[in-house]
Design a protein around this motif. Structure first.
Motif, PDB file in Angstrom:
ATOM      1  N   ILE A 202       0.834  -1.203   0.000  1.00 29.90           N
ATOM      2  CA  ILE A 202       0.000   0.000   0.000  1.00 29.90           C
ATOM      3  C   ILE A 202       0.869   1.254   0.000  1.00 29.90           C
ATOM      4  O   ILE A 202       0.570   2.243  -0.680  1.00 29.90           O
ATOM      5  CB  ILE A 202      -0.952   0.000   1.210  1.00 29.90           C
ATOM      6  CG1 ILE A 202      -2.022  -1.081   1.039  1.00 29.90           C
ATOM      7  CG2 ILE A 202      -1.624   1.359   1.368  1.00 29.90           C
ATOM      8  CD1 ILE A 202      -2.939  -0.853  -0.151  1.00 29.90           C
ATOM      9  N   ARG A 468      -8.184   7.817   2.572  1.00 30.16           N
ATOM     10  CA  ARG A 468      -8.462   6.512   3.173  1.00 30.16           C
ATOM     11  C   ARG A 468      -7.186   5.891   3.755  1.00 30.16           C
ATOM     12  O   ARG A 468      -7.235   5.152   4.750  1.00 30.16           O
ATOM     13  CB  ARG A 468      -9.067   5.579   2.123  1.00 30.16           C
ATOM     14  CG  ARG A 468      -9.355   4.163   2.619  1.00 30.16           C
ATOM     15  CD  ARG A 468      -9.703   3.261   1.447  1.00 30.16           C
ATOM     16  NE  ARG A 468     -10.927   3.667   0.796  1.00 30.16           N
ATOM     17  CZ  ARG A 468     -12.147   3.278   1.166  1.00 30.16           C
ATOM     18  NH1 ARG A 468     -12.282   2.477   2.214  1.00 30.16           N
ATOM     19  NH2 ARG A 468     -13.204   3.675   0.502  1.00 30.16           N
ATOM     20  N   TYR A 469      -6.033   6.194   3.156  1.00 27.52           N
ATOM     21  CA  TYR A 469      -4.771   5.557   3.554  1.00 27.52           C
ATOM     22  C   TYR A 469      -3.876   6.504   4.353  1.00 27.52           C
ATOM     23  O   TYR A 469      -2.678   6.286   4.443  1.00 27.52           O
ATOM     24  CB  TYR A 469      -4.041   5.037   2.311  1.00 27.52           C
ATOM     25  CG  TYR A 469      -4.862   4.001   1.597  1.00 27.52           C
ATOM     26  CD1 TYR A 469      -4.892   2.683   2.031  1.00 27.52           C
ATOM     27  CD2 TYR A 469      -5.658   4.357   0.502  1.00 27.52           C
ATOM     28  CE1 TYR A 469      -5.674   1.730   1.386  1.00 27.52           C
ATOM     29  CE2 TYR A 469      -6.438   3.411  -0.148  1.00 27.52           C
ATOM     30  CZ  TYR A 469      -6.445   2.099   0.303  1.00 27.52           C
ATOM     31  OH  TYR A 469      -7.220   1.159  -0.337  1.00 27.52           O
ATOM     32  N   ARG A 491      -8.459   4.042  -4.216  1.00 24.90           N
ATOM     33  CA  ARG A 491      -8.042   2.748  -3.691  1.00 24.90           C
ATOM     34  C   ARG A 491      -7.368   1.978  -4.827  1.00 24.90           C
ATOM     35  O   ARG A 491      -7.660   2.226  -5.993  1.00 24.90           O
ATOM     36  CB  ARG A 491      -9.224   1.953  -3.126  1.00 24.90           C
ATOM     37  CG  ARG A 491     -10.270   1.557  -4.144  1.00 24.90           C
ATOM     38  CD  ARG A 491     -11.382   0.739  -3.475  1.00 24.90           C
ATOM     39  NE  ARG A 491     -12.141   1.555  -2.552  1.00 24.90           N
ATOM     40  CZ  ARG A 491     -12.998   1.042  -1.653  1.00 24.90           C
ATOM     41  NH1 ARG A 491     -13.150  -0.257  -1.564  1.00 24.90           N
ATOM     42  NH2 ARG A 491     -13.668   1.835  -0.851  1.00 24.90           N
TER      43      ARG A 491
END
Length: 522
Positions: A202, A468-469, A491
């Motif tokens: 990620i 989100r990350y 994403r």
């Protein structure tokens, strides 16, 4: 090296990334951070050997001072003297090598002194100097992160290891040249975490996405606006007659160029750091969506704003307030001492931070007076009453509309090659020279401006896109003003990969030009 250099992108970065994770796996954290330190020096050397030597000297001096004041006894009167000596070294080297005060005051004909002061300005000296000044302040205050980061220094090996950690903290190449200016309290907890050094897919996906978006902003948008900017501002400095439409296009083009140049660098810096498992503070958060200059400085060069506020505005404001209270000054002079004067000095320093030019002095005055004026207006009873009786959406749009013109005019002066050139461009923007000869074909610049300002006002910024990350550390708690339906959560997936690939291909088409980032000159 610069981030858009193919040598950096396809040789330096992959090799550094691979060596970092291999060394981290087999030898541990200290050796991995030493790899980052060494890689950062290698990254910096092409700017000049002299600049690299000055950087290493600054690291040694500040590390020695930081260690000394960290482990000195509070009762030792020399502790404060050592701290001030370290900060004096930072200040004097910054002024000597960057600001060329002699040139500013007396012009370029001052002879040898001007020439010595004007020897190559070391790249990034402002950023790594403020970086280290903040570290010394934390060390003097005995911040827990400083003692934990330095560790036990009982042997030469332990001291050298601590120096390499410190070198990685200050000179890590993603933030070395243009920031962000990171506090040790933001860096140390991450390198102490058990998750640090673990290769996370990620991290690579988020990092590569940031790099691709940043490259697109820089080489496709900012660099394609640059030729129009150069033509218009050169003509203005020469005193040429300019068609009002082309004068406005030139000013708006610089506004867009500066925005996407700095935004592109900031994205790439965050992306590069993230690939090494590090989250850096946000330095750029949709500043042209700001509803005023107060909000603007919480979105533009945010880490510089907080450092200057910490070392300059806050101490001056506190001193002015205490003086006014002690001497029982009337409300107006007390207000001037505690608010207006510190604010004007603060913004004058921000202006001069960019360089020793009179255009930056005027820019600082413009922003200082506007900031003080907006502060007074927002605190007034009539404005509070007016804004409370209107729809918040209407107020937000009105505030942004009112702020747009002062921002455009101040950035025009910021870019001007001289103060007279800046005022001449103002006269052409608001003039009536409709019969002036055309300086350029307007079709391509107008198209690029349409694309640029559509992205600025209607698209989410990169941090919003990948929130989100948790892509970065929130420097300030900024509100998102863009349309909600456009703030899609990024994403990993095939659609996102295809979109990023398009940005990369478009960037590679232009990347051979490799012009430096604008803020690299500051």
């Amino acid at each position: 090296m610069i981030f858009t250099d193919p040598l950096f992108l396809f040789v330096f970065m992959p090799i550094t990334l691979a060596v970092f994770y291999v060394v981290a796996h087999f030898l541990g954290k200290n050796y991995a951070l030493a790899v980052l330190f060494l890689a950062s020096i290698i990254f910096y050397i092409p700017h000049s050997l002299f600049s690299a030597a000055l950087l290493i000297t600054a690291l040694i001096v500040n590390f020695a001072v930081g260690v000394k004041i960290t482990f000195m006894d509070d009762a030792d009167r020399n502790r404060r003297r050592v701290y001030l000596a370290g900060q004096f070294y930072n200040l004097i080297t910054l002024c000597y090598f960057k600001y060329k005060i002699v040139t500013l005051l007396f012009g370029p004909s001052n002879g040898l002194v001007t020439d010595i002061a004007g020897v190559a300005i070391p790249a990034g000296i402002s950023f790594y100097t403020f970086h280290q000044a903040a570290f010394l302040a934390d060390a003097y205050a005995r911040e827990k992160n400083v003692t934990q980061f330095l560790g036990q220094l009982g042997s030469a090996k332990a001291t050298f290891s601590a120096f390499c950690r410190y070198g990685a903290f200050v000179s890590f190449f993603p933030q070395l040249i243009i920031g962000p200016i990171t506090y040790l309290s933001e860096f140390n907890p991450q390198v102490q975490s058990k998750r640090f050094l673990r290769l996370n897919p990620i991290d690579l996906a988020v990092g590569l996405s940031f790099i691709a978006i940043g490259m697109f902003k820089k080489v496709v948008i900012a660099d394609n606006l640059a030729p129009t900017v150069d033509v218009v501002f050169s003509a203005a400095d020469a005193g040429a007659v300019i068609h009002p439409a082309q004068a406005w296009i030139g000013a708006l083009a610089y506004m867009g160029q500066l925005y996407f140049d700095f935004s592109g660098y900031s994205d790439m810096a965050l992306g590069l750091a993230r690939m090494f498992g590090l989250r850096y503070p946000i330095n750029f958060f949709s500043p042209f969506k700001a509803n005023g200059i107060i909000d603007y400085y919480r979105r533009w060069h945010m880490t510089l704003t907080r450092v200057i506020a910490r070392f300059l505005y806050t101490p001056l404001s506190v001193a002015g307030t205490r003086y006014a209270m002690f001497n029982r000054l009337a409300p107006l002079p007390a207000h001037l001492l505690s608010l207006w004067l510190p604010m004007l000095i603060n913004f004058q320093i921000i202006g001069l931070w960019h360089g020793a030019l009179w255009t930056f002095v005027v820019f600082g005055l413009m922003h200082g007076f506007y900031y003080a004026l907006e502060t007074e207006v927002r605190a007034s009873k009539w404005y509070k009453k007016f804004s409370s009786q209107r729809d918040p959406l209407f107020i937000g749009l009105l505030e942004r509309a009112v702020f747009f013109l002062p921002l455009l005019l101040s950035l025009t002066m910021f870019r001007a090659e001289s103060v007279s050139g800046g005022f001449h461009l103002y006269s052409q923007m608001f003039g009536f020279a409709f019969d002036a000869r055309s300086l350029f074909d307007m079709r391509f610049p107008v198209t690029m401006l349409g694309i640029a300002f559509s992205i600025i006002y209607f698209f989410p910024n990169s941090v919003e896109l990948m929130r989100r990350y948790r892509p970065a550390i929130m420097t300030y708690d900024n509100e998102s003003y863009g349309p909600a339906f456009m703030r899609r959560l990024w994403r990993p997936g095939w659609v996102q990969a295809a979109s990023i690939s398009v940005l990369v291909l478009a960037s590679l088409y232009y990347v051979s030009r490799q012009p430096p980032f604008l803020y690299q000159g500051f």
